[in-house]
Design an enzyme around this catalytic site. Structure first.
Site, short mmCIF file in Angstrom:
data_model
loop_
_atom_site.label_atom_id
_atom_site.label_comp_id
_atom_site.label_asym_id
_atom_site.label_seq_id
_atom_site.Cartn_x
_atom_site.Cartn_y
_atom_site.Cartn_z
N ASP A 71 0.58 -1.15 -0.12
CA ASP A 71 0.35 0.43 -0.03
C ASP A 71 0.47 1.50 0.14
O ASP A 71 2.09 1.26 -0.24
CB ASP A 71 -0.87 0.23 1.46
CG ASP A 71 -2.75 0.64 0.82
OD1 ASP A 71 -2.54 1.92 0.43
OD2 ASP A 71 -3.39 -0.55 0.64
N HIS A 96 -2.51 2.96 -4.21
CA HIS A 96 -2.04 2.76 -3.06
C HIS A 96 -0.41 2.31 -3.82
O HIS A 96 -0.41 0.85 -3.14
CB HIS A 96 -2.76 1.32 -3.16
CG HIS A 96 -4.42 2.18 -2.31
ND1 HIS A 96 -4.37 3.01 -1.08
CD2 HIS A 96 -5.70 1.60 -2.30
CE1 HIS A 96 -5.45 2.80 -1.25
NE2 HIS A 96 -6.56 2.08 -1.87
N GLU A 121 -9.81 2.88 -5.36
CA GLU A 121 -9.58 3.77 -5.23
C GLU A 121 -7.89 4.10 -5.89
O GLU A 121 -7.20 4.45 -5.01
CB GLU A 121 -9.20 4.01 -3.50
CG GLU A 121 -9.76 3.09 -2.43
CD GLU A 121 -10.61 3.18 -1.08
OE1 GLU A 121 -11.58 3.39 -0.22
OE2 GLU A 121 -9.52 2.91 -0.67
#
Length: 552
Positions: free
Chosen positions: A185, A256, A326
């Protein structure tokens, strides 16, 4: 064999007492008879029960049957599936039959539960003669779903290898069979990649961490990091396989990714950001720094996945998770290189670029006999037939995927995100998101009623997700995961009763026995009455949703 009295979790399909209410009391040195194909469970019993009871569980002598007998026998379980088992307790001891080695192992978990909390100790406690006994009866059982999982985010806060091995044992104790490791991440890269050593030399370490939610003004100034060597990963995978737990690795693309970009700045959008100045991100939330949509980036990550596939063999880990969630598009919108790429590929804008990333690795993994799985954003732009979806933004993505013929793992944040707070009071440590109590998790239904029967068959199962932005150590992870993971385990293992409502009162009574097992295992769970004083985090800001009703 009353379920409330024995406290079995998850509840079995069938548990019936034999007439007369008799019990079998084990002798001081019971023998273990292990039939063909049962060696893994026999070794586990000798190691785990042996430690707790002091038994050596030797094989029986010539012409004698063991007091504990293991065999593989698909016919003994009444067609309940490959993970089914049958356990019989009678005057001559215990007979445990599994449809497969996995079923036999789950039966051994039931045997351990029936023996009581003392069976979870690592050394024998002083007990009187005949303390180890079982009521005569029969348990016949098998799981509802084939995917019964927990996702552990080891990227935001690193969990050392021993902690991961401990969680594999905790999953197995609850008959859960998938560990999804979120390995990368913005805040850290946690797996050694030999051809790209800076991923861990640089990407595994951040200078500090925000203390609490991203709105908190507090910081922990202690550098944080860690990673698993390739041999660590091999050990984790092998340890899990011995316990019939599959490990699903996740490498997140194209968002990420700041930890990777900090290690190799050329992976980022260098024409709009000074990527050489980026470090591993020390904050929480959605980071704007995403991978550049170039062939060089694809080749880089193909190298990452090549090493990953060697560490996670197909026979124990057919799925590879690519994240896909995302991914902010601002840098691609501003990047002349990204815009030229959109024109070259003929894709539909920046959303098309994200789909291009995912579809590339979908095909790349399929060519190597693996299956891609990703968060439900990967539906945007279309998927190849073999790809599967982790439905986290509610169930809508899972419904759409299943109706389109894709396999689905249900993990909606509104029901099974275990980082979310367990009560609405101010004592909850660093409260995050929705209130989801033990009962709320127990009432989660993985198969939405809107699904057609054909689509419902694509629901592989469900997964609880444990994100670790505000859970910095084992005690905090334990507090968030337990006891709710026990409720989740029953959701994904036990068949629904004919009644549309699960019997939560019955579950609560069985949990009274299960808390003693968790105590013996050293699990720092949230007590039913609320957090203990040392489990609270007074004065550290969380993220209750402003203006929301009390249950949100």
């Amino acid at each position: 064999m009353d379920l409330i009295r024995t406290g079995l979790i998850p509840a079995p399909r069938v548990a019936v007492p034999h007439e007369g209410g008799r019990r079998h009391t084990f002798g001081p040195e019971p023998a273990l008879s292990a039939g063909p194909g049962t060696g893994t469970t026999a070794r586990w019993l000798r190691r785990e029960l042996g430690a707790a009871t002091g038994w050596e569980l030797p094989p029986p002598g010539p012409g004698r049957a063991g007091e504990l007998r293991l065999r593989l026998d698909p016919g003994a379980v009444g067609g309940l599936g490959p993970e089914a088992y049958r356990l019989d307790v009678g005057p001559d001891g215990v007979e445990l039959a599994g449809a497969t080695a996995a079923g036999l192992f789950w039966g051994a978990q039931t045997l351990r539960q029936l023996l009581g909390p003392g069976a979870y100790r690592r050394a024998p406690l002083p007990v009187g003669p005949g303390a180890w006994s079982l009521p005569h009866g029969t348990v016949v059982d098998g799981p509802r779903f084939g995917w019964r999982g927990l996702m552990l985010d080891v990227a935001r806060h690193f969990m050392p290898k021993d902690g991961v091995l401990r969680y594999i044992d905790l999953l197995a104790a609850h008959k859960l069979n998938v560990l999804h490791l979120h390995l990368t991440d913005d805040q850290g890269w946690r797996v050694e990649i030999k051809r790209h050593p800076r991923l861990t030399e640089v990407g595994a370490w951040r200078e500090r961490s925000r203390w609490g939610h991203r709105a908190s003004p507090q910081w922990n100034e202690t550098p944080h990091g860690g990673f698993y060597t390739q041999d660590d990963i091999r050990e984790i995978v092998a340890y899990a396989a011995e316990r019939h737990v599959r490990v699903v690795p996740e490498i997140d693309v194209p968002g990420h990714s700041q930890a990777a970009i900090a290690a190799y700045p050329e992976l980022g959008n260098t024409d709009v950001v000074d990527t050489a100045a980026l470090g591993v991100w020390d904050d929480w939330g959605i980071c704007e720094n995403v991978l550049a949509p170039t062939e060089a980036v694809l080749r880089f990550y193909e190298g990452v996945f090549e090493e990953l596939l060697e560490l996670f063999p197909a026979e124990v880990s057919p799925f590879v998770h690519v994240g896909g969630d995302e991914c902010p598009k601002a840098q691609w919108k501003a990047s002349a290189a990204a815009q030229e790429r959109i024109r070259e590929l003929g894709v539909d804008g920046e959303d098309g670029l994200q789909s291009w990333f995912v579809r590339h690795f979908d095909g790349w993994l399929a060519e190597r006999g693996r299956r891609l799985i990703g968060w439900d954003e990967i539906l945007e732009g279309g998927l190849a037939p073999g790809a599967a979806v982790s439905s986290w933004r509610g169930c809508a993505g899972g419904i759409a995927a299943a109706e389109a013929g894709h396999d689905v793992v249900m993990c909606p944040e509104q029901q099974v995100y275990l980082d979310h707070r367990q009560a609405g009071g101010g004592d909850e440590p660093m409260p995050i998101g929705y209130v989801r109590s033990l009962e709320d998790v127990y009432r989660f239904e993985p198969v939405p009623p809107k699904l057609s029967p054909r689509a419902a068959a694509h629901v592989l199962g469900a997964q609880a997700n444990m994100w670790t932005e505000v859970t910095q150590d084992q005690g905090r992870v334990d507090y968030q995961v337990f006891p709710r993971l026990a409720a989740f385990a029953e959701v994904v293992w036990s068949r629904l009763p004919e009644s549309p409502e699960r019997d939560y009162a019955d579950f609560e009574e069985r949990m009274a026995a299960h808390y003693a097992r968790l105590d013996a295992l050293g699990v720092g769970y949230r007590p039913p009455g609320g957090p203990l004083p040392w489990q609270r985090r007074p004065g550290v800001r969380g993220r209750p949703i402003e203006g929301a009703p009390p249950n949100v």
